[in-house]
Design a protein around this motif. Structure first.
Motif, PDB file in Angstrom:
ATOM      1  N   TYR A  43      31.801  35.416  36.963  1.00 24.65           N
ATOM      2  CA  TYR A  43      32.533  34.633  35.971  1.00 24.65           C
ATOM      3  C   TYR A  43      33.902  35.244  35.685  1.00 24.65           C
ATOM      4  O   TYR A  43      34.283  35.487  34.550  1.00 24.65           O
ATOM      5  CB  TYR A  43      31.724  34.525  34.672  1.00 24.65           C
ATOM      6  CG  TYR A  43      30.444  33.738  34.862  1.00 24.65           C
ATOM      7  CD1 TYR A  43      30.439  32.354  34.797  1.00 24.65           C
ATOM      8  CD2 TYR A  43      29.232  34.391  35.117  1.00 24.65           C
ATOM      9  CE1 TYR A  43      29.267  31.620  34.985  1.00 24.65           C
ATOM     10  CE2 TYR A  43      28.056  33.666  35.309  1.00 24.65           C
ATOM     11  CZ  TYR A  43      28.083  32.283  35.235  1.00 24.65           C
ATOM     12  OH  TYR A  43      26.923  31.572  35.424  1.00 24.65           O
ATOM     13  N   CYS A  44      34.652  35.489  36.734  1.00 24.55           N
ATOM     14  CA  CYS A  44      35.927  36.199  36.623  1.00 24.55           C
ATOM     15  C   CYS A  44      37.064  35.307  37.113  1.00 24.55           C
ATOM     16  O   CYS A  44      37.006  34.770  38.226  1.00 24.55           O
ATOM     17  CB  CYS A  44      35.866  37.495  37.440  1.00 24.55           C
ATOM     18  SG  CYS A  44      37.417  38.397  37.474  1.00 24.55           S
ATOM     19  N   ARG A  45      38.112  35.192  36.291  1.00 25.80           N
ATOM     20  CA  ARG A  45      39.284  34.401  36.669  1.00 25.80           C
ATOM     21  C   ARG A  45      40.414  35.263  37.217  1.00 25.80           C
ATOM     22  O   ARG A  45      41.464  34.747  37.596  1.00 25.80           O
ATOM     23  CB  ARG A  45      39.775  33.612  35.458  1.00 25.80           C
ATOM     24  CG  ARG A  45      38.777  32.578  34.948  1.00 25.80           C
ATOM     25  CD  ARG A  45      39.347  31.819  33.761  1.00 25.80           C
ATOM     26  NE  ARG A  45      38.398  30.836  33.261  1.00 25.80           N
ATOM     27  CZ  ARG A  45      38.621  30.040  32.218  1.00 25.80           C
ATOM     28  NH1 ARG A  45      39.774  30.135  31.561  1.00 25.80           N
ATOM     29  NH2 ARG A  45      37.709  29.169  31.827  1.00 25.80           N
ATOM     30  N   SER A  46      40.213  36.573  37.237  1.00 26.32           N
ATOM     31  CA  SER A  46      41.267  37.480  37.679  1.00 26.32           C
ATOM     32  C   SER A  46      41.379  37.480  39.202  1.00 26.32           C
ATOM     33  O   SER A  46      40.462  37.928  39.905  1.00 26.32           O
ATOM     34  CB  SER A  46      40.976  38.903  37.186  1.00 26.32           C
ATOM     35  OG  SER A  46      41.813  39.835  37.824  1.00 26.32           O
ATOM     36  N   GLN A  47      42.506  36.996  39.703  1.00 26.38           N
ATOM     37  CA  GLN A  47      42.728  37.016  41.154  1.00 26.38           C
ATOM     38  C   GLN A  47      42.833  38.438  41.657  1.00 26.38           C
ATOM     39  O   GLN A  47      42.459  38.748  42.787  1.00 26.38           O
ATOM     40  CB  GLN A  47      43.987  36.233  41.502  1.00 26.38           C
ATOM     41  CG  GLN A  47      44.168  35.992  42.992  1.00 26.38           C
ATOM     42  CD  GLN A  47      43.029  35.188  43.601  1.00 26.38           C
ATOM     43  OE1 GLN A  47      42.611  34.169  43.063  1.00 26.38           O
ATOM     44  NE2 GLN A  47      42.507  35.653  44.739  1.00 26.38           N
ATOM     45  N   ASN A  48      43.343  39.311  40.808  1.00 32.41           N
ATOM     46  CA  ASN A  48      43.466  40.719  41.178  1.00 32.41           C
ATOM     47  C   ASN A  48      42.097  41.320  41.489  1.00 32.41           C
ATOM     48  O   ASN A  48      41.916  42.035  42.492  1.00 32.41           O
ATOM     49  CB  ASN A  48      44.133  41.484  40.042  1.00 32.41           C
ATOM     50  CG  ASN A  48      44.744  42.798  40.489  1.00 32.41           C
ATOM     51  OD1 ASN A  48      45.352  42.891  41.549  1.00 32.41           O
ATOM     52  ND2 ASN A  48      44.599  43.819  39.670  1.00 32.41           N
ATOM     53  N   MET A  49      41.106  41.020  40.649  1.00 33.24           N
ATOM     54  CA  MET A  49      39.753  41.543  40.863  1.00 33.24           C
ATOM     55  C   MET A  49      39.100  40.884  42.075  1.00 33.24           C
ATOM     56  O   MET A  49      38.373  41.540  42.837  1.00 33.24           O
ATOM     57  CB  MET A  49      38.916  41.346  39.608  1.00 33.24           C
ATOM     58  CG  MET A  49      39.420  42.131  38.402  1.00 33.24           C
ATOM     59  SD  MET A  49      38.445  41.890  36.898  1.00 33.24           S
ATOM     60  CE  MET A  49      37.037  42.946  37.241  1.00 33.24           C
ATOM     61  N   ARG A  50      39.342  39.616  42.261  1.00 33.37           N
ATOM     62  CA  ARG A  50      38.795  38.927  43.441  1.00 33.37           C
ATOM     63  C   ARG A  50      39.370  39.511  44.724  1.00 33.37           C
ATOM     64  O   ARG A  50      38.660  39.739  45.701  1.00 33.37           O
ATOM     65  CB  ARG A  50      39.097  37.435  43.360  1.00 33.37           C
ATOM     66  CG  ARG A  50      38.306  36.694  42.277  1.00 33.37           C
ATOM     67  CD  ARG A  50      38.802  35.269  42.136  1.00 33.37           C
ATOM     68  NE  ARG A  50      37.997  34.535  41.183  1.00 33.37           N
ATOM     69  CZ  ARG A  50      36.934  33.820  41.489  1.00 33.37           C
ATOM     70  NH1 ARG A  50      36.542  33.722  42.748  1.00 33.37           N
ATOM     71  NH2 ARG A  50      36.243  33.177  40.556  1.00 33.37           N
ATOM     72  N   ASP A  51      40.672  39.764  44.707  1.00 38.98           N
ATOM     73  CA  ASP A  51      41.316  40.344  45.894  1.00 38.98           C
ATOM     74  C   ASP A  51      40.808  41.758  46.165  1.00 38.98           C
ATOM     75  O   ASP A  51      40.684  42.172  47.327  1.00 38.98           O
ATOM     76  CB  ASP A  51      42.830  40.373  45.703  1.00 38.98           C
ATOM     77  CG  ASP A  51      43.470  38.998  45.771  1.00 38.98           C
ATOM     78  OD1 ASP A  51      42.802  38.056  46.263  1.00 38.98           O
ATOM     79  OD2 ASP A  51      44.625  38.857  45.328  1.00 38.98           O
ATOM     80  N   ALA A  52      40.500  42.485  45.097  1.00 40.26           N
ATOM     81  CA  ALA A  52      39.989  43.852  45.279  1.00 40.26           C
ATOM     82  C   ALA A  52      38.688  43.840  46.076  1.00 40.26           C
ATOM     83  O   ALA A  52      38.470  44.696  46.944  1.00 40.26           O
ATOM     84  CB  ALA A  52      39.773  44.514  43.924  1.00 40.26           C
ATOM     85  N   VAL A  53      37.819  42.882  45.785  1.00 40.34           N
ATOM     86  CA  VAL A  53      36.559  42.761  46.530  1.00 40.34           C
ATOM     87  C   VAL A  53      36.853  42.469  47.994  1.00 40.34           C
ATOM     88  O   VAL A  53      36.295  43.104  48.906  1.00 40.34           O
ATOM     89  CB  VAL A  53      35.684  41.658  45.916  1.00 40.34           C
ATOM     90  CG1 VAL A  53      34.435  41.441  46.769  1.00 40.34           C
ATOM     91  CG2 VAL A  53      35.286  42.021  44.490  1.00 40.34           C
TER      92      VAL A  53
END
Length: 345
Positions: free
Chosen positions: A94-104
């Protein structure tokens, strides 16, 4: 062999990493482990043979972007440190942060090996990262932590609950309004003689957390919701958890979006029948082990009836035997150790 893990055991919400590394140390006493995310960003990381990334979304913050992480991992690999990632999630919850998505994405792409807790995520990621080695290493059970599951009678006495009911256990944080709605629907549709225990729910039901609720909590410790749902305002500690597992016949995984769940292995190890969503590694494992899956919440009341019958016919005992045979800490630790050693040789 020296391994740096990207998270701290002290801050962990569950004992996954601590129990796993203890089991690995039992198999290989000479192994050296460190748990520290900060060391990734300085020269300390070069003292290790392997950097093992857990939950890469937590490696980015205001000081470090996903692109910073990408370049840092490239630099670490160029200095001879191997990178392993465990695929806990395909994307952050449930995360809207593109930064966190890109980190994965960047962490998985930089890995020499990705450890998967089920075949489903291997099928999802092997095409996206063809140059990475993908290995199936299941979620271990906490057999070295919860060495004794008490009887249901002992659990009822300890928790102050009646032995005249069948109990359904729903562990973990409530992550969305959808999950609240699922538990609300199930509670409204439970048959007489069945109660649900959802420790975290009361923290998420807004206006119902009023003075009357507080009074009932401090007086009785438990809140009954729709007269069939019990919440004790918070996280169950490791000392009490075996009693909750013992009092329950069924574990319900209340997620609607999920890849993996430690509650699946936890419930089966405790001898519960497990119900969960028909998605991700969770759905595949539940089907493989003959437990129950749902596609929508309105299926759950019927599945609870089936699970109650299965529990009375010994399905819980067969679940426990399966967990001990296939997911023991020792078995999984050996697989992780073999994976590490293959990189070093």
């Amino acid at each position: 062999m020296k391994v740096l893990y990207s998270v701290s055991c002290k801050d962990a919400l569950n004992p996954f990493l601590e129990t796993l590394t203890c089991a690995i140390k039992h198999e290989e006493p000479s192994a050296v482990f460190c748990f520290d995310s900060d060391s990734i960003w300085n020269d300390k990381v070069y003292a290790y043979d392997i950097l093992h990334i857990m939950w890469p979304e937590f490696l980015v913050d205001e000081q470090h972007s996903a692109n910073d992480l990408k370049h840092r991992l490239e630099e670490i690999k160029s200095r001879g440190v191997h990178i392993v990632s465990t695929c806990h999630n395909l994307e952050p919850h449930y995360c809207r942060s593109q930064n966190m998505r890109d980190a994965v994405e960047f962490a998985y792409g930089a890995s020499d090996v990705i450890h998967h807790l089920g075949q489903y995520s291997i099928d999802c990621l092997s095409g996206l990262y063809p140059d990475v080695r993908h290995e199936l290493i299941p979620h271990h059970i906490y057999d070295n932590l919860y060495t004794n599951i008490p009887s249901k009678a002992e659990a009822c006495k300890h928790l102050g609950l009646s032995s005249g009911y069948d109990y359904i256990l729903c562990l973990g944080a409530i992550r969305s309004c959808e999950e609240i709605g699922l538990l609300d629907y199930v509670a409204r549709n439970l048959k007489r003689g069945v109660k649900m225990i959802a420790p975290s729910l009361i923290l998420n039901i807004g206006g119902r957390y009023d003075l009357k609720t507080r009074f009932n909590y401090y007086r009785h410790k438990y809140i009954t919701y729709h007269n069939r749902l019990i919440s004790n305002l918070g996280i169950i500690n490791n000392q009490d958890l075996p009693y909750y597992l013992a009092i329950s016949d069924i574990t319900l995984i209340q997620r609607l979006k999920i890849l993996n769940s430690g509650n699946l292995t936890l419930g089966m190890h405790a001898g519960n029948v497990v119900i969960g969503p028909e998605i991700g590694n969770v759905g595949a494992i539940l089907k493989e082990t003959g437990n129950y899956t749902f596609r929508s919440p309105d299926e759950i009341p019927r599945l609870i009836n089936l699970a109650r019958c299965a529990a009375k016919s010994g399905k819980g005992q067969s679940n426990r035997a399966y967990a001990l045979s296939n997911w023991s800490s020792s078995f999984v630790a050996k697989k992780v150790l073999n994976s590490y050693q293959s990189l070093l040789t």
